[in-house]
Design an enzyme around this catalytic site. Sequence first.
Site, PDB file in Angstrom:
ATOM      1  N   HIS A  72      20.800  30.466 100.811  1.00 54.53           N
ATOM      2  CA  HIS A  72      20.171  29.404 100.012  1.00 54.53           C
ATOM      3  C   HIS A  72      21.169  28.266  99.831  1.00 54.53           C
ATOM      4  O   HIS A  72      22.240  28.457  99.255  1.00 54.53           O
ATOM      5  CB  HIS A  72      19.757  29.916  98.627  1.00 54.53           C
ATOM      6  CG  HIS A  72      18.545  30.802  98.662  1.00 54.53           C
ATOM      7  ND1 HIS A  72      17.702  30.936  97.597  1.00 54.53           N
ATOM      8  CD2 HIS A  72      18.035  31.575  99.636  1.00 54.53           C
ATOM      9  CE1 HIS A  72      16.716  31.769  97.913  1.00 54.53           C
ATOM     10  NE2 HIS A  72      16.905  32.168  99.148  1.00 54.53           N
ATOM     11  N   TYR A 200      15.544  28.343  87.922  1.00 56.15           N
ATOM     12  CA  TYR A 200      15.924  28.718  86.555  1.00 56.15           C
ATOM     13  C   TYR A 200      15.165  27.790  85.613  1.00 56.15           C
ATOM     14  O   TYR A 200      15.350  26.575  85.648  1.00 56.15           O
ATOM     15  CB  TYR A 200      17.423  28.527  86.332  1.00 56.15           C
ATOM     16  CG  TYR A 200      18.289  29.542  87.017  1.00 56.15           C
ATOM     17  CD1 TYR A 200      18.627  29.415  88.361  1.00 56.15           C
ATOM     18  CD2 TYR A 200      18.789  30.653  86.322  1.00 56.15           C
ATOM     19  CE1 TYR A 200      19.433  30.352  88.999  1.00 56.15           C
ATOM     20  CE2 TYR A 200      19.599  31.589  86.944  1.00 56.15           C
ATOM     21  CZ  TYR A 200      19.917  31.432  88.271  1.00 56.15           C
ATOM     22  OH  TYR A 200      20.716  32.359  88.901  1.00 56.15           O
ATOM     23  N   PRO A 292      23.241  38.333  83.166  1.00 57.22           N
ATOM     24  CA  PRO A 292      22.866  38.075  84.561  1.00 57.22           C
ATOM     25  C   PRO A 292      22.548  36.622  84.898  1.00 57.22           C
ATOM     26  O   PRO A 292      22.322  36.299  86.062  1.00 57.22           O
ATOM     27  CB  PRO A 292      21.616  38.946  84.749  1.00 57.22           C
ATOM     28  CG  PRO A 292      21.058  39.114  83.382  1.00 57.22           C
ATOM     29  CD  PRO A 292      22.214  39.103  82.442  1.00 57.22           C
ATOM     30  N   LYS A 296      26.727  36.855  88.412  1.00 51.73           N
ATOM     31  CA  LYS A 296      28.129  37.069  88.770  1.00 51.73           C
ATOM     32  C   LYS A 296      28.572  38.534  88.820  1.00 51.73           C
ATOM     33  O   LYS A 296      29.672  38.828  89.298  1.00 51.73           O
ATOM     34  CB  LYS A 296      29.043  36.334  87.763  1.00 51.73           C
ATOM     35  CG  LYS A 296      28.924  34.836  87.806  1.00 51.73           C
ATOM     36  CD  LYS A 296      29.444  34.289  89.123  1.00 51.73           C
ATOM     37  CE  LYS A 296      29.227  32.815  89.264  1.00 51.73           C
ATOM     38  NZ  LYS A 296      29.005  32.386  90.637  1.00 51.73           N
ATOM     39  N   TYR A 384      28.455  28.100  90.619  1.00 49.88           N
ATOM     40  CA  TYR A 384      27.335  28.952  91.033  1.00 49.88           C
ATOM     41  C   TYR A 384      27.582  29.606  92.398  1.00 49.88           C
ATOM     42  O   TYR A 384      27.308  30.783  92.588  1.00 49.88           O
ATOM     43  CB  TYR A 384      26.033  28.138  91.034  1.00 49.88           C
ATOM     44  CG  TYR A 384      24.807  29.009  91.123  1.00 49.88           C
ATOM     45  CD1 TYR A 384      24.434  29.820  90.048  1.00 49.88           C
ATOM     46  CD2 TYR A 384      24.046  29.051  92.270  1.00 49.88           C
ATOM     47  CE1 TYR A 384      23.319  30.643  90.128  1.00 49.88           C
ATOM     48  CE2 TYR A 384      22.922  29.869  92.357  1.00 49.88           C
ATOM     49  CZ  TYR A 384      22.572  30.659  91.279  1.00 49.88           C
ATOM     50  OH  TYR A 384      21.478  31.481  91.364  1.00 49.88           O
TER      51      TYR A 384
HETATM   52  C1  PHB Z   1      17.870  38.360  91.123  1.00 51.49           C
HETATM   53  O1  PHB Z   1      17.401  37.950  92.181  1.00 51.49           O
HETATM   54  O2  PHB Z   1      17.718  39.520  90.751  1.00 51.49           O
HETATM   55  C2  PHB Z   1      18.685  37.434  90.277  1.00 51.49           C
HETATM   56  C3  PHB Z   1      18.904  36.146  90.713  1.00 51.49           C
HETATM   57  C4  PHB Z   1      19.665  35.280  89.932  1.00 51.49           C
HETATM   58  C5  PHB Z   1      20.170  35.712  88.723  1.00 51.49           C
HETATM   59  C6  PHB Z   1      19.954  37.011  88.312  1.00 51.49           C
HETATM   60  C7  PHB Z   1      19.214  37.873  89.071  1.00 51.49           C
HETATM   61  O3  PHB Z   1      20.889  34.853  87.959  1.00 51.49           O
END
Ligand code: PHB
Length: 393
Positions: A72, A200, A292, A296, A384
């Site tokens: 990505h 997000y 989460p 990280k 990120y």
């Molecule tokens: C996930 O795909 O499970 C995932 C992606 C981004 C995050 C946390 C979990 O910040």
Amino acid sequence: MNTQVGIIGAGPAGLLLGHLLHLKGIDSVILETRNKEYVIDRVRAGVLEQFTADLMTQMGVGERLHREGMRHDGVYLSFGGKRHHVPLSELTGGKAIYVYGQNEVVKDLMQARLATRRPLHYEVSNVSVIGIDSTKPKIRYQHNGVDHELTCDFIAGCDGFHGICRPALGDAVKFYDRTYPFGWLGILAEAPPSSESLVYTYSERGFALFSMRSQKITRLYFQVPPDEDIRKWSDDAIWEEMLKRMTSCDGWKPNVGSILNKNVTAMRSFVVEPMSSGRLYLAGDAAHIVPPTGAKGLNLAASDVMHLGRAISAFYCTGKTDLLETYSATALKRVWRSQRFSWWMTQTLHRFPDENPFDYKRQLADLDYITSSTAALTSLAENYVGLPMDVAF
Ligand code: PHB
Ligand code: APR
């Protein structure tokens, strides 16, 4: 029984360390309390930083990641009903993130371990560590009803947050802890991802996250109270809430499909300092937990392991202990930077039960600033995709 490195825990940290040591010709025994299926099937996050993907590639375990994982080059931040694109690669000199489930990482590492024919024992019990201040620490455990004692040069505590290694560090360590007044309700759904990038979302109803596992499977989360009972949430109610939080003004929303798995995870930040005592060295979730939001957790396990593997290998090559002595401080530097970023993402994107209207406006201003300033956006992108770190083991 003897080995050079006794590794407790066969999650990503333990398996990665075992393979790294193998590549240096160093012998290890890996011990795991759960069975193989449990370790593979548990649903965890799935975002690899550029460094973690590079590490796996250079260790020779990245073949499937590059074939089946999804690179990505960007991510979206959504607020006020609008999605804002963060061009990760453009802002970081070509770096990216890779969406590849942690269980796939574990499967690849398990297979690599089996191919080395070095020991990996599942379903062990009564694991304890003895004599960590000596040059021959021991691990006692039971396997198939038989008591074993494994004498090691070093013990690696890769046994996750609830393991036995962190308590074995003794009283000289310090804990740093923050629990959050919310958790994430997460689902895996049989639905093709409706966006090529993660989204997000900060909405008035609280945080939500759009992610994916494959061209057919969508992974979604939203913020709930930390002790939320998943049985309270029917599939229809989950979709209704998900769509309310995520649907943007331009009409984007996740595709709906049948829910394959649902659960609630509490969130916390946690660090133990130092991450070692005597000849016991912690790596991964055994030493630190991040919420989460910044994705990280797995990446920190990978960076710990690279430092620990390098320190152990330097010891066997040269007899020098300097990298072992500085392991904790070296690893913690990245841990704290990732803690800071994970905390920042968390407090910017979630609604807090004790917030006041000022906080809400401040969060919106924070997001508005980030998405309109190249300097701020670059800082977000740099964190990120993972702060700069060379793969060296
Ligand atoms: C996930 O795909 O499970 C995932 C992606 C981004 C995050 C946390 C979990 O910040
Ligand atoms: N003896 C042996 N194994 C143990 C013991 C014990 N006493 N206690 C726990 N374990 C095992 C667990 O069953 C688990 O498989 O140790 C393993 C630890 O694995 P993880 O919890 O996955 O932790 P880690 O390998 O550090 O991976 C870091 O990143 O995304 C995050 O939290 C996520 O798993 C994650 C991780």
